[in-house]
Write an enzyme that holds these catalytic residues in place. Structure first.
Site, PDB file in Angstrom:
ATOM      1  N   ARG A 227      33.775  32.303  42.660  1.00 30.99           N
ATOM      2  CA  ARG A 227      32.323  32.162  42.527  1.00 30.99           C
ATOM      3  C   ARG A 227      32.023  30.912  41.697  1.00 30.99           C
ATOM      4  NH1 ARG A 227      31.557  34.876  46.277  1.00 30.99           N
ATOM      5  NH2 ARG A 227      30.351  36.780  46.484  1.00 30.99           N
ATOM      6  N   GLU A 256      23.965  27.135  45.411  1.00 29.17           N
ATOM      7  CA  GLU A 256      24.277  27.069  46.844  1.00 29.17           C
ATOM      8  C   GLU A 256      22.984  27.206  47.643  1.00 29.17           C
ATOM      9  OE1 GLU A 256      27.399  29.843  47.883  1.00 29.17           O
ATOM     10  OE2 GLU A 256      28.623  29.207  46.183  1.00 29.17           O
ATOM     11  N   HIS A 275      30.902  27.599  51.447  1.00 27.41           N
ATOM     12  CA  HIS A 275      31.125  29.032  51.219  1.00 27.41           C
ATOM     13  C   HIS A 275      31.580  29.712  52.520  1.00 27.41           C
ATOM     14  CE1 HIS A 275      29.948  32.591  48.409  1.00 27.41           C
ATOM     15  NE2 HIS A 275      30.956  32.935  49.207  1.00 27.41           N
TER      16      HIS A 275
HETATM   17  P1  NDP Z   1      39.674  41.940  43.446  1.00 27.71           P
HETATM   18  O1  NDP Z   1      38.894  42.941  42.705  1.00 27.71           O
HETATM   19  O2  NDP Z   1      40.712  42.373  44.418  1.00 27.71           O
HETATM   20  O3  NDP Z   1      40.385  40.941  42.418  1.00 27.71           O
HETATM   21  C1  NDP Z   1      39.749  40.449  41.280  1.00 27.71           C
HETATM   22  C2  NDP Z   1      40.805  39.901  40.334  1.00 27.71           C
HETATM   23  O4  NDP Z   1      40.143  39.250  39.246  1.00 27.71           O
HETATM   24  C3  NDP Z   1      41.716  40.949  39.751  1.00 27.71           C
HETATM   25  O5  NDP Z   1      43.023  40.446  39.833  1.00 27.71           O
HETATM   26  C4  NDP Z   1      41.287  41.030  38.302  1.00 27.71           C
HETATM   27  O6  NDP Z   1      42.422  41.242  37.498  1.00 27.71           O
HETATM   28  C5  NDP Z   1      40.788  39.622  38.051  1.00 27.71           C
HETATM   29  N1  NDP Z   1      39.870  39.539  36.924  1.00 27.71           N
HETATM   30  C6  NDP Z   1      38.663  40.127  36.768  1.00 27.71           C
HETATM   31  N2  NDP Z   1      38.126  39.781  35.586  1.00 27.71           N
HETATM   32  C7  NDP Z   1      39.013  38.960  34.987  1.00 27.71           C
HETATM   33  C8  NDP Z   1      39.043  38.267  33.748  1.00 27.71           C
HETATM   34  N3  NDP Z   1      38.042  38.357  32.870  1.00 27.71           N
HETATM   35  N4  NDP Z   1      40.136  37.498  33.455  1.00 27.71           N
HETATM   36  C9  NDP Z   1      41.147  37.398  34.351  1.00 27.71           C
HETATM   37  N5  NDP Z   1      41.179  38.029  35.526  1.00 27.71           N
HETATM   38  C10 NDP Z   1      40.124  38.805  35.837  1.00 27.71           C
HETATM   39  O7  NDP Z   1      38.594  41.016  44.176  1.00 27.71           O
HETATM   40  P2  NDP Z   1      38.840  40.069  45.443  1.00 27.71           P
HETATM   41  O8  NDP Z   1      40.090  39.328  45.260  1.00 27.71           O
HETATM   42  O9  NDP Z   1      38.614  40.820  46.686  1.00 27.71           O
HETATM   43  O10 NDP Z   1      37.602  39.064  45.284  1.00 27.71           O
HETATM   44  C11 NDP Z   1      37.460  38.285  44.123  1.00 27.71           C
HETATM   45  C12 NDP Z   1      36.158  37.500  44.189  1.00 27.71           C
HETATM   46  O11 NDP Z   1      36.295  36.435  45.088  1.00 27.71           O
HETATM   47  C13 NDP Z   1      34.956  38.304  44.693  1.00 27.71           C
HETATM   48  O12 NDP Z   1      34.351  39.004  43.633  1.00 27.71           O
HETATM   49  C14 NDP Z   1      34.074  37.222  45.256  1.00 27.71           C
HETATM   50  O13 NDP Z   1      33.199  36.765  44.247  1.00 27.71           O
HETATM   51  C15 NDP Z   1      35.025  36.116  45.634  1.00 27.71           C
HETATM   52  N6  NDP Z   1      35.187  35.985  47.094  1.00 27.71           N
HETATM   53  C16 NDP Z   1      34.870  34.778  47.667  1.00 27.71           C
HETATM   54  C17 NDP Z   1      35.036  34.592  49.017  1.00 27.71           C
HETATM   55  C18 NDP Z   1      34.643  33.305  49.646  1.00 27.71           C
HETATM   56  O14 NDP Z   1      34.144  33.344  50.752  1.00 27.71           O
HETATM   57  N7  NDP Z   1      34.857  32.170  49.022  1.00 27.71           N
HETATM   58  C19 NDP Z   1      35.551  35.649  49.897  1.00 27.71           C
HETATM   59  C20 NDP Z   1      35.874  36.883  49.196  1.00 27.71           C
HETATM   60  C21 NDP Z   1      35.694  37.016  47.836  1.00 27.71           C
HETATM   61  P3  NDP Z   1      42.691  42.556  36.639  1.00 27.71           P
HETATM   62  O15 NDP Z   1      41.764  43.623  37.106  1.00 27.71           O
HETATM   63  O16 NDP Z   1      44.105  42.845  36.907  1.00 27.71           O
HETATM   64  O17 NDP Z   1      42.439  42.072  35.261  1.00 27.71           O
HETATM   65  C1  7N6 Z   2      31.082  35.327  53.464  1.00 27.58           C
HETATM   66  C2  7N6 Z   2      31.308  35.212  51.983  1.00 27.58           C
HETATM   67  C3  7N6 Z   2      32.620  37.599  49.317  1.00 27.58           C
HETATM   68  O1  7N6 Z   2      32.301  37.807  48.161  1.00 27.58           O
HETATM   69  O2  7N6 Z   2      31.353  35.601  49.218  1.00 27.58           O
HETATM   70  C4  7N6 Z   2      32.314  36.257  49.940  1.00 27.58           C
HETATM   71  O3  7N6 Z   2      33.200  38.441  50.007  1.00 27.58           O
HETATM   72  C5  7N6 Z   2      32.009  36.406  51.390  1.00 27.58           C
HETATM   73  C6  7N6 Z   2      32.320  35.244  54.287  1.00 27.58           C
END
Ligand code: NDP
Ligand code: 7N6
Length: 309
Positions: A227, A256, A275
């Site tokens: 993000r 964005e 994005h």
């Molecule tokens: P998950 O919940 O699977 O993973 C999140 C990770 O972040 C965990 O490993 C968690 O680690 C870590 N985390 C959370 N807070 C902290 C912190 N303060 N310090 C260090 N690590 C932290 O989520 P996803 O991987 O599915 O998605 C992550 C994010 O990616 C979404 O929230 C979204 O905003 C973004 N995203 C963007 C996309 C795009 O299109 N560009 C697509 C999909 C997602 P732990 O719990 O072990 O500490």
């Molecule tokens: C559209 C974006 C998410 O958080 O922002 C991403 O899953 C999805 C593919």
């Protein structure tokens, strides 16, 4: 609650046609239909599948976000109104992993420069020592969840050594070494690539700041697919302008769409994608499978999968 009608909000159009999901979920038990912003239309649903938040969702029982990131939903209000919120984490691993591999391969094999030159019909080979290969490089991935693990899997298969940062230093499959968040500066210090896959929370907002860019190597590349506000974007621009890092690939931004006047658009060693790191023709099916699983769980009295509130 009883589930009789699911609305697929038109905002999912950002990622796929709403009708694809309606058709995929079509079922005799539950009615599924595309809905717009009319509050009465929303209130007539028991559940809504959506990309964006709408205030009228406080009138329904269950909201499913087609995104993993749910930072724009008002958790407190959902809690107060007893509205269940579920998200779509768990589906983007390989999709985003391959996009990140694409960024890294572009930087290593100079493809982004060739594409830029092509726009100008310019035949211009890279300098002899500009190209490099990925095996033996190190990527430090911030966030080791679905996205982080997908990135680790794809980069690992390309010979990249992958380390991770999470809240605890507990090991995670696919990562050679794990650092806790408080050791972030140490974690990024020897990496060729620093890759953000973090959600936006109170703790992660501007977690990547000037100190992180200062700690990175001058020849290291930065990637953000998590993000935008996790990164202090002006500190990033500063690091790029002063050559304190080598470049960046960015899918998410503090604002964005990325404003036209942003200097990021014009930088040779910056790849901007709108994005779309997770865009794929399979998106609606993956979301549909989560929704269907939760419909079944609701019917059998089991807890929701991917429940956030
Ligand atoms: P998950 O919940 O699977 O993973 C999140 C990770 O972040 C965990 O490993 C968690 O680690 C870590 N985390 C959370 N807070 C902290 C912190 N303060 N310090 C260090 N690590 C932290 O989520 P996803 O991987 O599915 O998605 C992550 C994010 O990616 C979404 O929230 C979204 O905003 C973004 N995203 C963007 C996309 C795009 O299109 N560009 C697509 C999909 C997602 P732990 O719990 O072990 O500490
Ligand atoms: C559209 C974006 C998410 O958080 O922002 C991403 O899953 C999805 C593919």
């Amino acid at each position: 609650f009883e589930l009789e009608r699911i609305g697929v909000h038109e905002s999912v159009e950002t990622v796929f046609p709403p009708s694809e999901l309606v058709d995929y979920l079509a079922d005799d038990l539950v009615e599924v239909a595309v809905i717009g912003d009319d509050p009465d239309e929303i209130a007539a649903c028991d559940a809504v599948v959506t990309f964006e938040h709408r205030d009228a969702y406080l009138e329904v029982d269950w909201v499913h976000s087609i995104q993993a990131g749910v930072d724009r939903f008002p958790f407190d209000e959902f809690e107060a109104e007893g509205v269940v919120l579920t998200n779509s984490t768990g589906i983007h691993d390989r999709w985003v992993g391959e996009t990140v591999a694409g960024y890294l391969l572009s930087f290593a094999r100079r493809l982004h420069t060739a594409v830029a030159n092509q726009q100008e019909r310019r035949w211009d080979q890279p300098d002899w020592n500009e190209g490099f290969t990925l095996p033996g490089t190190t990527a430090c991935v911030l966030g080791t969840g679905t996205l982080g693990s997908g990135v680790a899997e794809v980069l690992g298969s390309l010979g990249v050594r992958v380390t991770g940062v999470r809240r605890s230093a507990e090991p995670v499959p696919g990562f050679e070494e794990i650092y806790a968040t408080e050791d972030l500066l140490e974690a990024v210090g020897d990496a060729d690539f620093v890759i953000v896959t973090l959600p936006l929370t109170e703790e992660t907002r501007h977690l990547v700041d000037a100190d992180v860019f200062e700690a990175m190597r001058e020849d290291a590349y930065f990637v953000n697919v998590g993000r935008g506000p996790v990164v202090d974007e002006s500190a990033l621009i500063d690091a790029l302008e002063t050559d304190s890092i080598a470049g960046a690939a960015l899918d998410v931004f503090e604002t964005e769409p990325l404003p036209e006047e942003s200097p990021l658009w014009d930088m040779d060693e910056v790849i901007v994608t709108p994005h779309c790191a997770a865009f794929t023709e399979d998106y609606f099916r993956a979301v549909g499978d989560i929704v269907r699983e939760n419909v079944e769980r609701l019917e059998s009295g089991e807890p929701f999968h991917n429940r956030v509130v």
